[in-house]
Scaffold this motif. Structure first.
Motif, short mmCIF file in Angstrom:
data_model
loop_
_atom_site.label_atom_id
_atom_site.label_comp_id
_atom_site.label_asym_id
_atom_site.label_seq_id
_atom_site.Cartn_x
_atom_site.Cartn_y
_atom_site.Cartn_z
N LYS A 298 30.39 51.89 -21.98
CA LYS A 298 30.91 51.75 -20.63
C LYS A 298 29.80 51.87 -19.59
O LYS A 298 29.81 51.19 -18.55
CB LYS A 298 31.98 52.82 -20.40
N LEU A 299 28.81 52.72 -19.87
CA LEU A 299 27.68 52.92 -18.96
C LEU A 299 26.58 51.90 -19.16
O LEU A 299 25.61 51.88 -18.40
CB LEU A 299 27.10 54.33 -19.17
N GLY A 300 26.70 51.07 -20.20
CA GLY A 300 25.65 50.11 -20.50
C GLY A 300 24.39 50.77 -21.00
O GLY A 300 23.28 50.27 -20.77
N LEU A 301 24.53 51.90 -21.69
CA LEU A 301 23.36 52.66 -22.12
C LEU A 301 22.49 51.90 -23.12
O LEU A 301 21.26 51.93 -23.00
CB LEU A 301 23.81 54.01 -22.68
N PRO A 302 23.08 51.22 -24.13
CA PRO A 302 22.20 50.49 -25.05
C PRO A 302 21.32 49.46 -24.34
O PRO A 302 20.12 49.38 -24.60
CB PRO A 302 23.20 49.82 -26.01
N ALA A 303 21.91 48.69 -23.43
CA ALA A 303 21.12 47.70 -22.70
C ALA A 303 20.11 48.36 -21.78
O ALA A 303 19.03 47.82 -21.52
CB ALA A 303 22.04 46.79 -21.88
N LEU A 304 20.45 49.56 -21.28
CA LEU A 304 19.52 50.30 -20.42
C LEU A 304 18.25 50.67 -21.17
O LEU A 304 17.15 50.68 -20.59
CB LEU A 304 20.22 51.56 -19.89
N LEU A 305 18.39 50.97 -22.46
CA LEU A 305 17.23 51.36 -23.25
C LEU A 305 16.28 50.20 -23.47
O LEU A 305 15.06 50.38 -23.52
CB LEU A 305 17.66 51.94 -24.60
N GLY A 306 16.82 49.00 -23.67
CA GLY A 306 15.96 47.85 -23.93
C GLY A 306 16.67 46.82 -24.77
O GLY A 306 17.85 46.96 -25.10
N PRO A 307 15.97 45.76 -25.16
CA PRO A 307 16.59 44.71 -25.96
C PRO A 307 16.92 45.21 -27.37
O PRO A 307 16.33 46.18 -27.84
CB PRO A 307 15.50 43.62 -26.00
N PRO A 308 17.86 44.54 -28.06
CA PRO A 308 18.23 44.96 -29.41
C PRO A 308 17.01 45.01 -30.33
O PRO A 308 16.19 44.09 -30.36
CB PRO A 308 19.22 43.90 -29.86
N SER A 309 16.89 46.10 -31.07
CA SER A 309 15.79 46.26 -32.01
C SER A 309 16.08 47.46 -32.89
O SER A 309 17.01 48.23 -32.63
CB SER A 309 14.46 46.48 -31.26
N ARG A 310 15.30 47.60 -33.93
CA ARG A 310 15.43 48.74 -34.82
C ARG A 310 15.15 50.03 -34.06
O ARG A 310 15.85 51.03 -34.24
CB ARG A 310 14.47 48.59 -35.99
N HIS A 311 14.13 50.03 -33.21
CA HIS A 311 13.81 51.22 -32.43
C HIS A 311 14.98 51.61 -31.52
O HIS A 311 15.28 52.80 -31.37
CB HIS A 311 12.56 50.97 -31.57
N ARG A 312 15.62 50.62 -30.92
CA ARG A 312 16.74 50.94 -30.01
C ARG A 312 17.90 51.57 -30.77
O ARG A 312 18.53 52.51 -30.27
CB ARG A 312 17.21 49.68 -29.28
N GLU A 313 18.19 51.06 -31.97
CA GLU A 313 19.29 51.63 -32.75
C GLU A 313 19.01 53.08 -33.10
O GLU A 313 19.90 53.94 -33.03
CB GLU A 313 19.50 50.81 -34.03
N ILE A 314 17.78 53.37 -33.50
CA ILE A 314 17.44 54.75 -33.85
C ILE A 314 17.47 55.65 -32.61
O ILE A 314 17.99 56.77 -32.66
CB ILE A 314 16.05 54.80 -34.52
N ALA A 315 16.93 55.15 -31.49
CA ALA A 315 16.97 55.93 -30.25
C ALA A 315 18.41 56.19 -29.82
O ALA A 315 18.75 57.30 -29.38
CB ALA A 315 16.21 55.19 -29.15
#
Length: 587
Positions: A97-114
């Motif tokens: 709802k907050l758009g947090l995944p997109a806030l972190l950056g583009p889809p990637s393995r690092h983003r999933e772990i973060a």
């Protein structure tokens, strides 16, 4: 028809009796009966009384008599695994709802772990090693694909995340501090610290510990929030950084990094000092709201000064002016309850100091303690404990110690009990007098964020990392989890003891804050308006975690289908408040 033939069934008989006590009682019997016809009439024969059997056995007999076949449930469906899901699902719903995944950056393995680290920190804070072990026992590991993640991948993701901190915070500042959404142009800033384990942390230093961990090395971090206390940015600093220096970092972030102009920075008197205000005047484009220190208040309260007690005859606040503060508004406030509390505390500390000094005086008089240096060492230890040296006149010789209260200094300090003075560049058109007081008091919201970060929700402390960028990454993960927690607490407030609608404008803004009548009723009843139990926020997360996702295997080698347990009314209501159905997966 012969009596040995006919359909067999179970009949339930209920009989009611009223005892001598007037209480009606119902007795139920389960009778195994055979129906048959005799001379054209249907008759029943009782074959057995099954009332002594458990209800499950009676139900099984009924099913067999109805023509159904009974099989072992395990041969039809097996619960292959059951994993906690509800608390993570709530955090994941709010994150989307907050758009947090997109806030972190583009889809990637690092983003999933973060993202996994942030969700884990939000619902079950622990060290990184403990987190890696924990998430394998929840739906987090499978849904985010982190089942096989090791420490090297976690550290690589942390390094990736801290490298994107500036962009993340700039987006949050645009979202919450931009004048379009923050017409007051106000931002609040405060500093805290947490102790460090080990001896090789690159940011660790000894400084003033806000955790009460004297002698421990620590780091410091400054938190920038919007007027509601919503976290917007964080800065990690060496453990011996002074408050004014930390405030300079905040101003730089607001003006240069975020590109925000004409902002009003709110901070306490230790943060926004006279020297920092002078620097802000030279910088331009940044206003301030802070409080004066005690010597400055004493100067205003002098006999010829503008701060006189008659100002508070009608109300507990008043605006004054003084040539030493050109272009600023001064708001003087008097809190009678605070005055009483300070007088009580000072009296107790004075008495405690005298009590501890009495044995030293007696020992010197009796000759058991000699030498001004030795007497002075013992006196200094007592005065250092209670911080009351300024209120005593001491005379120390080689053979004696004389202690007397300095009534002049005590009376002078007592005259200022309960008084504080705010200074601000905000014009009356931007903030009226009660709003100035309320804005300064809202610093308590930043303190609440620190409690959430450090203790009750996210366990930022202690710091286990050694490298500077890893320490900053750890604090950033906790900060993003705090941002998520802030919104979760707000959305789930109807199910917790939180006051959903605290009074905003009070007749006396100086008086202590009060809670609404609805919050008092909710606390007294311990139930919501929907008659659901009220819990603490952490208690609610624990309850949500009992909503499991179950892997059901049909047959010996059939398919495995993930199925949610039946939600409780509280769990259903929680997701209603989040504005989403209960998701089967976290992605």
């Amino acid at each position: 028809m012969a009596k040995g033939t006919g359909a067999v069934h179970i009949a339930t008989q209920r009989r009611k009796y009223t005892g001598k006590d007037g209480v009606e009682r119902v007795y139920e019997s389960q009778l195994l009966r055979r129906s048959f016809r005799e001379h054209g009439k249907v008759r029943n024969e009782t074959l057995a009384n099954l009332s002594a059997l458990p209800p499950e056995a009676v139900a099984a007999v009924k099913a067999v008599l109805a023509g159904r076949s009974l099989v072992d449930p395990a041969s039809v469906v097996t619960v292959a695994r059951s994993l906690p899901h509800g608390h993570l699902a709530a955090a994941a719903v709010m994150a989307k709802k907050l758009g947090l995944p997109a806030l972190l950056g583009p889809p990637s393995r690092h983003r999933e772990i973060a993202m996994a680290l942030i969700l884990a920190r939000t619902v079950a804070p622990a060290s990184k090693l403990a987190t890696i072990s924990w998430w394998a026992d929840t739906t987090l590991a499978g849904d985010l694909g982190v089942s096989e993640v090791g420490t090297d991948e976690v550290y690589a993701a942390m390094d990736w995340l801290v490298g994107r901190q500036g962009g993340i915070e700039k987006k949050l500042a645009t979202r919450h501090l931009d004048p379009k959404v923050n017409p007051s142009r106000m931002a609040m800033f405060d500093l805290s610290s947490s102790w460090v384990t080990g001896r090789h942390c690159e940011l660790a230093a000894r400084g003033y510990s806000r955790d009460g961990k004297k002698g421990c090395e620590q780091i410091e971090y400054g938190l920038l929030t919007d007027p509601d206390g919503r976290p917007v940015a964080i800065r990690v600093l060496p453990g011996n950084t002074a408050d004014p220096t930390a405030f300079t970092h905040a101003v730089t972030a607001v003006k240069d990094t975020f590109g925000l102009e004409n902002m009003l920075m709110v901070g306490d008197r230790g943060m926004i000092t006279s020297a920092r205000i002078t620097a802000l005047k030279e910088l331009g484009g940044i206003g301030w709201l802070t409080a004066l220190r005690a010597p400055q208040i004493a100067a205003l309260a002098a006999d010829d000064g503008p701060l006189q007690m008659s100002l508070f005859d009608q109300q507990n606040f008043a605006e004054i002016s003084h040539p030493d503060y050109p272009g600023e508004r001064l708001v003087a406030c008097r809190n009678p309850l605070l005055a009483v509390e300070r007088a009580r505390k000072r009296g107790e500390l004075l008495t405690a100091t005298e009590t501890k000094l009495a044995p030293i005086t007696a020992a010197a008089a009796a000759g058991r303690l000699r030498g001004a240096d030795k007497i002075g060492l013992k006196v200094g230890k007592v005065l250092g404990t209670f911080k009351m040296a300024k209120h005593f006149d001491l005379t120390i010789t080689d053979t004696s110690l004389t202690v007397a209260r300095n009534t002049g200094r005590i009376d002078a300090e007592a005259a200022l009990d309960g008084l504080y003075v705010l200074r601000t560049t905000a014009t009356p058109g931007e903030l009226d007098t009660p709003a100035v007081i309320g804005a300064y008091k809202n610093l308590a919201r930043v303190e609440r964020d620190f409690r959430s970060l450090k203790a009750i929700d996210l366990d930022l402390r202690p710091i286990h990392h050694r490298r500077e960028n890893r320490v900053k990454a750890h604090v950033l993960i906790c900060f993003l989890a705090a941002y998520l927690t802030w919104h979760l607490r707000s959305a789930l407030a109807p199910l917790t003891f939180t006051d959903e609608n605290p009074p905003q404008r009070r007749e006396d803004p100086v008086a202590p804050a009060t809670i609404s009548a609805a919050a008092k009723a909710k606390t007294a009843r311990r139930t919501t308006a929907e008659d659901l139990p009220v819990r603490s926020y952490q208690g609610l997360l624990t309850h949500l975690s009992t909503l499991t996702r179950n892997d059901l295997r049909y047959g010996d080698s059939g398919p495995v289908i993930a199925t949610l347990a039946e939600p409780t009314p509280t769990q259903r209501r929680a997701f209603d408040l989040l504005g989403a159905p209960i998701p089967l997966t976290l992605t």
